[in-house]
Design an enzyme around this catalytic site. Structure first.
Site, mmCIF file in Angstrom:
data_model
loop_
_atom_site.group_PDB
_atom_site.id
_atom_site.type_symbol
_atom_site.label_atom_id
_atom_site.label_comp_id
_atom_site.label_asym_id
_atom_site.label_seq_id
_atom_site.Cartn_x
_atom_site.Cartn_y
_atom_site.Cartn_z
ATOM 1 N N THR A 1 66.998 -22.738 46.425
ATOM 2 C CA THR A 1 67.418 -22.428 47.800
ATOM 3 C C THR A 1 67.009 -23.521 48.786
ATOM 4 O O THR A 1 67.739 -23.798 49.743
ATOM 5 C CB THR A 1 66.824 -21.079 48.242
ATOM 6 O OG1 THR A 1 65.422 -21.068 47.941
ATOM 7 C CG2 THR A 1 67.476 -19.915 47.527
ATOM 8 N N ARG B 1 75.113 -12.245 36.525
ATOM 9 C CA ARG B 1 75.082 -10.820 36.174
ATOM 10 C C ARG B 1 76.327 -10.048 36.618
ATOM 11 O O ARG B 1 76.446 -8.855 36.356
ATOM 12 C CB ARG B 1 73.810 -10.167 36.757
ATOM 13 C CG ARG B 1 72.592 -10.439 35.895
ATOM 14 C CD ARG B 1 71.344 -9.871 36.538
ATOM 15 N NE ARG B 1 70.941 -10.636 37.716
ATOM 16 C CZ ARG B 1 70.136 -10.174 38.671
ATOM 17 N NH1 ARG B 1 69.667 -8.949 38.604
ATOM 18 N NH2 ARG B 1 69.797 -10.941 39.688
ATOM 19 N N ALA C 1 75.705 -20.084 49.233
ATOM 20 C CA ALA C 1 76.712 -19.409 48.404
ATOM 21 C C ALA C 1 77.086 -20.243 47.188
ATOM 22 O O ALA C 1 78.206 -20.204 46.718
ATOM 23 C CB ALA C 1 77.962 -19.138 49.243
HETATM 24 C C1 UD1 Z 1 65.423 -15.669 46.849
HETATM 25 C C2 UD1 Z 1 64.067 -15.966 47.500
HETATM 26 C C3 UD1 Z 1 63.170 -14.732 47.379
HETATM 27 C C4 UD1 Z 1 63.854 -13.536 48.012
HETATM 28 C C5 UD1 Z 1 65.231 -13.323 47.424
HETATM 29 C C6 UD1 Z 1 65.959 -12.281 48.229
HETATM 30 C C7 UD1 Z 1 63.696 -18.341 47.101
HETATM 31 C C8 UD1 Z 1 63.014 -19.348 46.296
HETATM 32 N N1 UD1 Z 1 63.474 -17.073 46.798
HETATM 33 O O1 UD1 Z 1 65.154 -15.442 45.477
HETATM 34 O O2 UD1 Z 1 61.922 -14.975 48.011
HETATM 35 O O3 UD1 Z 1 63.037 -12.393 47.827
HETATM 36 O O4 UD1 Z 1 66.017 -14.534 47.486
HETATM 37 O O5 UD1 Z 1 67.153 -11.944 47.597
HETATM 38 O O6 UD1 Z 1 64.417 -18.677 48.025
HETATM 39 N N2 UD1 Z 1 71.583 -20.461 46.051
HETATM 40 C C9 UD1 Z 1 72.258 -21.639 46.282
HETATM 41 N N3 UD1 Z 1 71.852 -22.751 45.650
HETATM 42 C C10 UD1 Z 1 70.797 -22.776 44.804
HETATM 43 C C11 UD1 Z 1 70.115 -21.559 44.578
HETATM 44 C C12 UD1 Z 1 70.520 -20.433 45.215
HETATM 45 O O7 UD1 Z 1 73.216 -21.674 47.038
HETATM 46 O O8 UD1 Z 1 70.481 -23.836 44.285
HETATM 47 C C13 UD1 Z 1 72.024 -19.246 46.715
HETATM 48 C C14 UD1 Z 1 72.506 -18.204 45.722
HETATM 49 O O9 UD1 Z 1 73.893 -18.300 45.540
HETATM 50 C C15 UD1 Z 1 72.121 -16.912 46.413
HETATM 51 C C16 UD1 Z 1 70.903 -17.275 47.238
HETATM 52 O O10 UD1 Z 1 70.926 -18.681 47.375
HETATM 53 O O11 UD1 Z 1 73.131 -16.480 47.292
HETATM 54 C C17 UD1 Z 1 69.607 -16.799 46.638
HETATM 55 O O12 UD1 Z 1 69.410 -17.445 45.410
HETATM 56 P P1 UD1 Z 1 68.748 -16.727 44.188
HETATM 57 O O13 UD1 Z 1 68.641 -17.673 43.069
HETATM 58 O O14 UD1 Z 1 69.413 -15.420 43.935
HETATM 59 O O15 UD1 Z 1 67.283 -16.496 44.770
HETATM 60 P P2 UD1 Z 1 66.291 -15.384 44.314
HETATM 61 O O16 UD1 Z 1 65.652 -15.807 43.060
HETATM 62 O O17 UD1 Z 1 66.926 -14.069 44.334
#
Ligand code: UD1
Ligand code: CA
Length: 460
Positions: free
Chosen positions: A85, A21, A15
């Site tokens: 992630t 967006r 989170a």
């Molecule tokens: C991620 C997945 C993708 C999947 C998608 C589903 C990865 C690399 N990709 O992509 O395969 O189809 O989710 O929705 O995992 N977050 C953190 N810290 C970070 C980055 C993200 O806490 O450094 C959290 C974000 O707040 C979010 C979630 O992880 O809740 C997903 O991150 P986001 O950057 O939206 O990943 P996607 O590119 O959507």
């Protein structure tokens, strides 16, 4: 042989993201869905699995997250910089025992159900890497699931790193996964950020598992909406409708009549008796209880209140933090403010405001009145336009009205004051001192009669 003890489950909720967006100053996971923050839904679902601990990785929004979602039973992990992630999960992994199971959830995927997650945990317990995947007609934006000729999962490729051929794959990664902590820790240590986004992808562990011959299981959610994420206000609105529809149908199944399930909003918990009827545009917040045969008219807002059997709420009332007895009649257009107790068979009519007051059994306040900080006895009639003047500009004072009192229209009761049982107050009277029981109190300016009066006429 000693019986095997189920491995402890550690839930890690990601989170930390900003949610660009959403175009909002509020961190994405704090936006409300059905009245509570997105991430709170995920925390509640996580708790339903009775895990050892629930970790929340936070970053954007800083301490606002722990302050808002707080409470015991959450282990907060700061990810100061959002580097992907995989990097996010790495922040929690060092504090997790190697023999536990890790379940990764997302703070912005709020509708996921515990029943969908349990098979992932069972597969992980048997040594597999368990992914939650789904087939989408519009897979754009998601990571795609790669499978070999035998159908075995071999990896996940992110949209931005995919070839045009891979982009045609419709099976996508929901992001939710479960795996043993020891393996996860080892894979996370090996992640590299050599990809299109320069991030540490959690999804890269899938190819590592495949290379090591670890079994990879892809489970499906019961319903596609469970894995829908919130990235925009449009998606938030869409999920709100799905959640409200689910809640409405749950109530219908329990026997409630909803005149239109699409125009009903439950932002809390509703306990219902039998044969409850709810008309359109009713909003329910907090903890609300409706007794048998209660009827709620259109456009009512009920927050933290209990309404007993056979009571009717006519349209357009707001009832807050109060109780209403049996067979009462409220509204239309009544406002019952916090701390009020309306007894059985009482009537609170149109344009009446009741605040922090008791209205006794069978009493009537039917038109255009304000009753504040008052105790109204049984079988009292309060005429139209009566006001309890409870506030002297500095302090609030109480008004006490005995049983069987009759108060005429347009009276002002200047508190602190009490009206004895059975007393009558004539219309248009201002009461500034206590009225004994059984008397008539009237204080009224007699009209002056002017004969031959000529009304002004408009100048040409
Ligand atoms: C991620 C997945 C993708 C999947 C998608 C589903 C990865 C690399 N990709 O992509 O395969 O189809 O989710 O929705 O995992 N977050 C953190 N810290 C970070 C980055 C993200 O806490 O450094 C959290 C974000 O707040 C979010 C979630 O992880 O809740 C997903 O991150 P986001 O950057 O939206 O990943 P996607 O590119 O959507
Ligand atoms: Ca996302």
């Amino acid at each position: 042989m000693t019986p095997s003890v189920p491995a402890a489950v550690e839930v890690v909720i990601l989170a930390a993201g900003k949610g660009t967006r959403m175009h909002s100053d509020i961190p994405k996971v704090l936006h409300p869905l059905a009245g509570i923050p997105l991430a709170q839904h995920v925390i509640l679902t996580a708790r339903a699995l009775e895990p050892h601990r629930v970790w929340v990785v936070y970053g954007y929004g800083g301490e606002l997250l722990p302050a808002t979602l707080g409470g015991p039973g959450i282990d907060w992990v700061l990810q100061a910089e959002q580097r992907g992630t995989g990097h996010a999960v790495r922040q929690a992994i060092s504090a997790i025992a190697p023999d536990s199971l890790v379940l990764v959830l997302y703070g912005d995927v709020p509708l996921i159900r515990a029943d969908t997650l349990r098979p992932l945990l069972s597969a992980a317990e048997q040594g597999a890497l368990a992914l939650l995947t789904v087939e989408l007609d519009e897979p754009s934006g998601y990571g795609r699931i790669l499978r070999n000729r035998n159908g075995a999962v071999t990896g996940v490729v992110e949209q931005k790193d995919a070839t045009s051929e891979q982009l045609r794959i419709r099976e996508i990664n929901t992001g939710i996964l479960a795996v043993g902590a020891a393996r996860l820790k080892q894979w996370l240590a090996g992640l590299k950020a050599d990809n299109a986004q320069g991030e540490y992808y959690l999804t890269d562990i899938v190819a590592m598992a495949a290379a090591e011959g670890v079994r990879i299981v892809a489970e499906r959610p019961h319903a596609a909406w469970e894995v829908m994420g919130v990235n925009s206000k449009a998606q938030l609105a869409e999920l709100e409708r799905i959640m409200q529809r689910n809640r409405a149908f749950d109530l219908l199944e329990r026997g409630v009549t909803l005149m239109d399930p699409a125009r009903f909003d439950l932002r809390g918990t509703l306990t219902v008796g039998r044969d409850v009827v709810i008309d359109v545009n009713v909003v329910i917040e907090g903890q609300v209880t409706l007794g048998d045969r209660v009827r709620i008219g259109a456009n009512n807002v009920l927050r933290d209140c209990a309404i007993d059997a056979d009571t009717i709420l006519h349209p357009n009332c707001v009832i807050e933090d109060s109780t209403i007895g049996e067979a009462a009649r409220i509204g239309p257009f009544a406002r019952v403010r916090p701390g009020s107790r309306i007894a059985a068979h009482a009537h609170v009519g149109n344009f009446v405001e009741i605040k922090k007051s008791e209205v006794g059994e069978g009493s009537k306040v039917n038109h255009l009145s304000y009753i504040g900080d008052s105790t109204v006895g049984r079988h009292v009639n309060i005429g139209a336009g009566t006001i309890t003047a409870n506030y002297d500009g500095a302090n609030k004072h109480r008004t006490v009205i005995g049983d069987n009192v009759s108060i005429g229209s347009d009276c002002t009761l200047v508190a602190p004051v009490s009206i004895g049982a059975g007393a009558t107050v004539g219309a248009n009277t201002t009461i500034t001192e206590d009225v004994p029981p059984g008397v008539l109190a009237v204080g009224r300016v007699r009209p002056k009669i002017i004969e031959g009066w000529k009304r002004p006429v408009k100048k040409p």
